[in-house]
Design a protein around this motif. Structure first.
Motif, PDB file in Angstrom:
ATOM      1  N   ALA A  87       0.815  -1.220   0.000  1.00 20.32           N
ATOM      2  CA  ALA A  87       0.000   0.000   0.000  1.00 20.32           C
ATOM      3  C   ALA A  87       0.846   1.266   0.000  1.00 20.32           C
ATOM      4  CB  ALA A  87      -0.930  -0.001   1.209  1.00 20.32           C
ATOM      5  N   GLY A  88       2.136   1.142   0.250  1.00 28.73           N
ATOM      6  CA  GLY A  88       2.996   2.318   0.295  1.00 28.73           C
ATOM      7  C   GLY A  88       3.018   3.014   1.635  1.00 28.73           C
ATOM      8  N   LEU A  89       2.479   2.370   2.656  1.00 28.75           N
ATOM      9  CA  LEU A  89       2.506   2.964   3.993  1.00 28.75           C
ATOM     10  C   LEU A  89       3.839   2.721   4.684  1.00 28.75           C
ATOM     11  CD1 LEU A  89      -1.075   2.012   5.209  1.00 28.75           C
ATOM     12  CD2 LEU A  89      -0.271   4.251   4.454  1.00 28.75           C
ATOM     13  N   TRP A  90       4.529   1.668   4.331  1.00 27.81           N
ATOM     14  CA  TRP A  90       5.874   1.360   4.825  1.00 27.81           C
ATOM     15  C   TRP A  90       6.810   1.196   3.641  1.00 27.81           C
ATOM     16  CZ3 TRP A  90       5.989  -2.816   9.282  1.00 27.81           C
ATOM     17  CH2 TRP A  90       5.439  -2.250  10.446  1.00 27.81           C
ATOM     18  N   HIS A  91       8.116   1.391   3.899  1.00 24.03           N
ATOM     19  CA  HIS A  91       9.164   1.133   2.906  1.00 24.03           C
ATOM     20  C   HIS A  91      10.193   0.192   3.515  1.00 24.03           C
ATOM     21  CE1 HIS A  91       7.345   4.234   0.567  1.00 24.03           C
ATOM     22  NE2 HIS A  91       7.773   5.237   1.332  1.00 24.03           N
ATOM     23  N   GLU A  92      10.722  -0.683   2.679  1.00 24.26           N
ATOM     24  CA  GLU A  92      11.808  -1.546   3.131  1.00 24.26           C
ATOM     25  C   GLU A  92      13.119  -1.077   2.527  1.00 24.26           C
ATOM     26  OE1 GLU A  92      11.108  -5.513   1.854  1.00 24.26           O
ATOM     27  OE2 GLU A  92      10.447  -4.921  -0.155  1.00 24.26           O
ATOM     28  N   HIS A  93      14.215  -1.719   2.909  1.00 19.48           N
ATOM     29  CA  HIS A  93      15.538  -1.334   2.428  1.00 19.48           C
ATOM     30  C   HIS A  93      15.592  -1.409   0.901  1.00 19.48           C
ATOM     31  CE1 HIS A  93      19.850  -0.806   2.343  1.00 19.48           C
ATOM     32  NE2 HIS A  93      19.958  -1.888   1.584  1.00 19.48           N
ATOM     33  N   GLY A  94      16.144  -0.353   0.282  1.00 19.47           N
ATOM     34  CA  GLY A  94      16.253  -0.287  -1.166  1.00 19.47           C
ATOM     35  C   GLY A  94      15.043   0.296  -1.854  1.00 19.47           C
ATOM     36  N   HIS A  95      14.108   0.899  -1.118  1.00 22.16           N
ATOM     37  CA  HIS A  95      12.892   1.444  -1.742  1.00 22.16           C
ATOM     38  C   HIS A  95      13.230   2.616  -2.666  1.00 22.16           C
ATOM     39  CE1 HIS A  95      12.536   5.272   0.470  1.00 22.16           C
ATOM     40  NE2 HIS A  95      13.065   4.622   1.497  1.00 22.16           N
ATOM     41  N   SER A  96      12.302   2.924  -3.541  1.00 22.80           N
ATOM     42  CA  SER A  96      12.510   3.984  -4.539  1.00 22.80           C
ATOM     43  C   SER A  96      11.554   5.153  -4.348  1.00 22.80           C
ATOM     44  CB  SER A  96      12.344   3.411  -5.954  1.00 22.80           C
ATOM     45  OG  SER A  96      11.043   2.836  -6.111  1.00 22.80           O
ATOM     46  N   CYS A  97      11.011   5.324  -3.143  1.00 17.36           N
ATOM     47  CA  CYS A  97      10.100   6.448  -2.894  1.00 17.36           C
ATOM     48  C   CYS A  97      10.832   7.757  -3.111  1.00 17.36           C
ATOM     49  CB  CYS A  97       9.556   6.372  -1.469  1.00 17.36           C
ATOM     50  SG  CYS A  97       8.429   7.727  -1.050  1.00 17.36           S
ATOM     51  N   ARG A  98      10.194   8.683  -3.807  1.00 15.22           N
ATOM     52  CA  ARG A  98      10.817   9.962  -4.133  1.00 15.22           C
ATOM     53  C   ARG A  98      10.632  11.016  -3.042  1.00 15.22           C
ATOM     54  NH1 ARG A  98       9.241  10.758 -10.572  1.00 15.22           N
ATOM     55  NH2 ARG A  98      10.259   8.836 -11.323  1.00 15.22           N
ATOM     56  N   HIS A  99       9.886  10.693  -2.017  1.00 11.56           N
ATOM     57  CA  HIS A  99       9.671  11.678  -0.953  1.00 11.56           C
ATOM     58  C   HIS A  99      11.002  11.962  -0.267  1.00 11.56           C
ATOM     59  CE1 HIS A  99       8.133  13.733   2.554  1.00 11.56           C
ATOM     60  NE2 HIS A  99       6.918  13.732   2.016  1.00 11.56           N
ATOM     61  N   PRO A 100      11.405  13.241  -0.168  1.00  7.84           N
ATOM     62  CA  PRO A 100      12.733  13.561   0.383  1.00  7.84           C
ATOM     63  C   PRO A 100      12.901  13.166   1.842  1.00  7.84           C
ATOM     64  CG  PRO A 100      11.401  15.555   0.134  1.00  7.84           C
ATOM     65  CD  PRO A 100      10.654  14.457  -0.567  1.00  7.84           C
ATOM     66  N   LYS A 101      11.813  13.027   2.593  1.00 12.75           N
ATOM     67  CA  LYS A 101      11.923  12.695   4.015  1.00 12.75           C
ATOM     68  C   LYS A 101      11.883  11.191   4.279  1.00 12.75           C
ATOM     69  CE  LYS A 101      12.064  16.933   5.597  1.00 12.75           C
ATOM     70  NZ  LYS A 101      10.989  17.537   6.396  1.00 12.75           N
ATOM     71  N   CYS A 102      11.692  10.377   3.234  1.00 11.45           N
ATOM     72  CA  CYS A 102      11.623   8.930   3.418  1.00 11.45           C
ATOM     73  C   CYS A 102      13.031   8.347   3.349  1.00 11.45           C
ATOM     74  CB  CYS A 102      10.720   8.292   2.359  1.00 11.45           C
ATOM     75  SG  CYS A 102       8.956   8.588   2.654  1.00 11.45           S
ATOM     76  N   ALA A 103      13.611   8.100   4.519  1.00 13.11           N
ATOM     77  CA  ALA A 103      14.980   7.604   4.587  1.00 13.11           C
ATOM     78  C   ALA A 103      15.040   6.123   4.234  1.00 13.11           C
ATOM     79  CB  ALA A 103      15.541   7.828   5.991  1.00 13.11           C
ATOM     80  N   GLN A 104      16.252   5.664   3.944  1.00 14.61           N
ATOM     81  CA  GLN A 104      16.478   4.249   3.669  1.00 14.61           C
ATOM     82  C   GLN A 104      16.722   3.514   4.987  1.00 14.61           C
ATOM     83  OE1 GLN A 104      16.284   2.337   1.105  1.00 14.61           O
ATOM     84  NE2 GLN A 104      16.067   3.793  -0.593  1.00 14.61           N
ATOM     85  N   PRO A 105      15.880   2.537   5.319  1.00 10.20           N
ATOM     86  CA  PRO A 105      16.127   1.775   6.546  1.00 10.20           C
ATOM     87  C   PRO A 105      17.219   0.745   6.326  1.00 10.20           C
ATOM     88  CG  PRO A 105      14.193   0.911   5.445  1.00 10.20           C
ATOM     89  CD  PRO A 105      14.647   2.103   4.635  1.00 10.20           C
ATOM     90  N   ALA A 106      17.746   0.221   7.413  1.00 10.54           N
ATOM     91  CA  ALA A 106      18.736  -0.848   7.316  1.00 10.54           C
ATOM     92  C   ALA A 106      18.046  -2.116   6.831  1.00 10.54           C
ATOM     93  CB  ALA A 106      19.386  -1.077   8.676  1.00 10.54           C
ATOM     94  N   PRO A 107      18.796  -3.021   6.236  1.00 11.03           N
ATOM     95  CA  PRO A 107      18.188  -4.283   5.790  1.00 11.03           C
ATOM     96  C   PRO A 107      17.458  -4.972   6.941  1.00 11.03           C
ATOM     97  CG  PRO A 107      20.405  -4.076   4.914  1.00 11.03           C
ATOM     98  CD  PRO A 107      20.232  -2.947   5.877  1.00 11.03           C
ATOM     99  N   GLY A 108      16.237  -5.377   6.680  1.00 12.59           N
ATOM    100  CA  GLY A 108      15.418  -6.030   7.690  1.00 12.59           C
ATOM    101  C   GLY A 108      14.528  -5.086   8.468  1.00 12.59           C
ATOM    102  N   ASP A 109      14.807  -3.774   8.402  1.00 15.96           N
ATOM    103  CA  ASP A 109      13.976  -2.774   9.070  1.00 15.96           C
ATOM    104  C   ASP A 109      13.036  -2.127   8.060  1.00 15.96           C
ATOM    105  OD1 ASP A 109      15.324  -3.365  11.350  1.00 15.96           O
ATOM    106  OD2 ASP A 109      16.617  -1.587  11.308  1.00 15.96           O
ATOM    107  N   TYR A 110      12.165  -1.253   8.578  1.00 16.10           N
ATOM    108  CA  TYR A 110      11.176  -0.593   7.721  1.00 16.10           C
ATOM    109  C   TYR A 110      11.121   0.894   8.070  1.00 16.10           C
ATOM    110  CZ  TYR A 110       9.838  -5.462   7.224  1.00 16.10           C
ATOM    111  OH  TYR A 110       9.872  -6.800   7.015  1.00 16.10           O
ATOM    112  N   PHE A 111      10.631   1.692   7.104  1.00 15.18           N
ATOM    113  CA  PHE A 111      10.453   3.129   7.337  1.00 15.18           C
ATOM    114  C   PHE A 111       8.995   3.494   7.079  1.00 15.18           C
ATOM    115  CE2 PHE A 111      10.347   7.621   6.281  1.00 15.18           C
ATOM    116  CZ  PHE A 111      11.096   8.166   7.302  1.00 15.18           C
TER     117      PHE A 111
END
Length: 310
Positions: A63-87
Motif C-alpha cells: 500500500a505504500g505505507l511502509w518502505h523496506e531497504h532499497g525502496h525507490s520512494c521519491r519523498h525527500p523525508k523517506c529515509a532508507q532503513p537498514a536491511p530487515g527494518d522498515y520506514f
C-alpha cells in the motif's frame, strides 16, 4: 510523553483502505513505538514481527505505507532503513517532529525550569531557624500567596502516508517571600554568607521594570508555545499595562517578576497599527486533546449527514 498524530481523514484514504484493518493495527502500534522511542520513522524488523505478521507487513509495503531497504520512494523525508527494518512513509515534518526537535524542546523546557529555580527564595525554612529542610522549592521569586507554574508536555506524533497533523498549572503551598531589593521592589536572593530575612509586601513601584532574566524567560516560553517574540515596543506596552493592572487591583507582593513573566507569556500580538503595532491580552486558550477529538467527530458527523465540515 510523546503522541502519535493521525489525520482525521485517514479512515477513508485509499492506502488505508487497501491495507485493511489488521495491517493498520500494526501500522498504528509501530507508529506509536517510533514516536515514543524517537526513531525518526524507523521500525525495527524485530518490533514489526513481534507486533504483526508477515502478511500484514506485506500489505503495508504494497500500500505504500511502509518502505523496506532499497525502496525507490521519491519523498525527500523517506529515509532508507537498514536491511530487515522498515520506514514509515512520510513520517517526519510537517506531521511529526524529529528526534533532534523533540530533544531540543525538552532541553529548552528544562532550561526554563533552571532559570526559574535560579531566582527562587533561598530561605532554608519558614520558621526562621538557621537549619532545617528547604521548603521553598518550585516557585517564582515574587508570589506571596500561591505560585502557578506552567507545565509543558512534549508533543510528538506520526502522520503516515497521507495523514497529517490532525500541553496546566500546578499550585504550590505558600512559601516564604524573597528578600527585598533596591531595584523596583523585586525580590532577590541573599548574598552568600549574608543575613536572610523576610521581605515586606508592597505595591508595585510606578517605575517598575522587569529584569532581563524575566524577559528572557517569557520570550523562551513564547517560543516553546509557537508564539511570536515580543518587540521592544511591545514589551514596553505590556509592562505599562501590567503596572497599571497591579496598581488598579492594589496587589501587594514581595516582587513582581514571576507575575510579569506569566502576563508576557500569554500576550497575543496582532497586526501592527502604524509604526508601533499593538499588543492585546491573549484570551483564547489552545484546544485540549479531547476538544480536538470532539471537533473532529463533529466534522465527521456533518460529512456523513451530507454537509461540509467547517
Amino acid at each position: 510523553m510523546a503522541w502519535l498524530a493521525v489525520d482525521d481523514n485517514a479512515h477513508s484514504h485509499p492506502k488505508f483502505v487497501a491495507a485493511g484493518n489488521a495491517a493498520l493495527g500494526l501500522w498504528l502500534r509501530c507508529g506509536a513505538y517510533a514516536a515514543q522511542h524517537l526513531t525518526d520513522g524507523i521500525v525495527p524488523g524485530a518490533i514489526a514481527k513481534m507486533y504483526g505478521s508477515k502478511p500484514q507487513i506485506a500489505k503495508l509495503l504494497a500500500a505504500g505505507l511502509w518502505h523496506e531497504h532499497g525502496h525507490s520512494c521519491r519523498h525527500p523525508k523517506c529515509a532508507q532503513p537498514a536491511p530487515g527494518d522498515y520506514f514509515i512513509h512520510d513520517y517526519l515534518a510537517p506531521y511529526n517532529p524529529s528526534r533532534a526537535e523533540v530533544e531540543g524542546k525538552r532541553e529548552r523546557a528544562a532550561e526554563k525550569k533552571r532559570r526559574q529555580r535560579a531566582v527562587q527564595d533561598p530561605l532554608p525554612n519558614r520558621g526562621g531557624f538557621a537549619d532545617g529542610p528547604h521548603e521553598n522549592r518550585g516557585r517564582f521569586d515574587d508570589d506571596s500567596s500561591t505560585d502557578r507554574t506552567p507545565e509543558y508536555d512534549d508533543y510528538a506524533g506520526h502522520g503516515g502516508a497521507s495523514p497529517g497533523d490532525s500541553s496546566g498549572t500546578r499550585t504550590h503551598a505558600n512559601p516564604s517571600p524573597p528578600l527585598p531589593s533596591h531595584e523596583g521592589g523585586e525580590g532577590r536572593e541573599a548574598p552568600a554568607g549574608g543575613v536572610r530575612g523576610r521581605a515586606a509586601l508592597s505595591q508595585i513601584a510606578a517605575d517598575w521594570q522587569p529584569r532581563d532574566e524575566d524577559v528572557q524567560a517569557a520570550q523562551l516560553a513564547r517560543a516553546d508555545a509557537g508564539r511570536e517574540q515580543l518587540t521592544a515596543q511591545q514589551l514596553d506596552a505590556v509592562t505599562r499595562k501590567f503596572r497599571q493592572r497591579m496598581l488598579d487591583d492594589q496587589v501587594r507582593a514581595a516582587g513582581f517578576g514571576g507575575r510579569w513573566q506569566q502576563w508576557a507569556e500569554n500576550e497575543r500580538t496582532e497586526a501592527a497599527q502604524g509604526a508601533g503595532g499593538v499588543v492585546v491580552p491573549f484570551a483564547q486558550q489552545p484546544m485540549t486533546k479531547s476538544q480536538q477529538q470532539r471537533a473532529g467527530l463533529d466534522r465527521l458527523r456533518e460529512r456523513l449527514n451530507g454537509g461540509t465540515a467547517s
